[in-house]
Every structure is written in structure tokens, then in C-alpha cells.
Design a protein around this motif. Sequence first.
Motif: not given
Length: 177
Positions: A28-34, A88-94, A160-166, A169-177
Motif C-alpha cells: 500500500k505504501s508503494k502503490a500509486r494506483i488505488a 482475470t489475471f491472464f488469458d486462460l487460453s494462453s 513483463y506480460s501485461h497489466e490488470i485492474l487499470d 497489478i503487473s503480470v510477469l510470466r515465465n514459460n521457458s521450461r
Amino acid sequence: MAITYEVIDNENIECCRDLCNELMVFQKSKARIAPELFDNMNFDTRMIPSIQSAIYNYVAIVKDDNHIVGYVYSNVSSKETYSNDFATFFDLSSVSKANVGCLSQFYIKEEYRGHGIGSVLFDMSMKWLNQFDEIDDYFVFVSNGNDDALEFYQRKGFQYSHEILDGFISVLRNNSR
């Protein structure tokens, strides 16, 4: 410092209560949005429900002598878990498989940052997540304003993948398995 690391089971997560609540105050102390969205976030509303809904859980704590100074919480959950009333945190179909890995909570008291403790906890968590053949996608959700965390995860291979809730939250992803 007499630093030790310990993996704990679900029955002992109560020892993370204070640190989880500190994490919510820190975010909360770091948040600039909501920042007000953090007002209702705490151990009982974030960690407990997440542990209950996950398929597998992993909690590692770090101690200085007998004082807990940090923790990481990761889980394996159904990808549908990440589409709920909040967002919805990410595109489930992805996501090709039914389950995803998530580094869900990560907190180290300020005076213990910059000593490599975070890297050890991160490595422990990723080693645990990598044992599951049923997941190929790993996610980290970083609250807005927490630029140090964002950079840390990017140095560790998350993109970095995308942002949600305007932008809350920033969504980061790793699918390099």
C-alpha cells in the motif's frame, strides 16, 4: 546475522501472519494506483484463501536466530483459479496445461534486503515449482509502485506480460521450461 531457511507445512503458516500483514502495508505504501484496495488485504483474506484453493503449496521462511525476517509462498493451482470476482489475471487460453505455478507472496524485512536472502528464497521456490511436470507457465503478480520487485523478477527470467485492474497489478510470466 545467523540466517537460516526452513520450509514449513500448511499447518504452521500462522507464523507468517505478521509478515504477510507487513507485506500488505508495504505494498500500500508503494502503490500509486488505488492504494485503498490494500485496506482489506491481509493474512486472512489473501494467504489463507490462496492456500485453501491451491493444489500444492510451498512456504519457506528465513530466520535470523529465531526471528522470522522473511518468507516466500508459492503454489500450483488450476489456471481457472486466476479468473474470479476480483480479476482475470491472464488469458486462460494462453496456458496450455490445466495448472500454473505462481510465486504468490514474497517479503523480506527492509533491513535484510540486499544481502542475497531474496535470491535464495526465490531459488528455493523455483526449484520446488520446477518439479511439477503438469505446469509450464509460471506467474508473478507485482503490485503497482513496487519497482524493485518488478526489476528483481525480470533479472530472474520473468518477462513483463501485461497489466490488470487499470495498472494496479503487473503480470510477469515465465514459460521457458
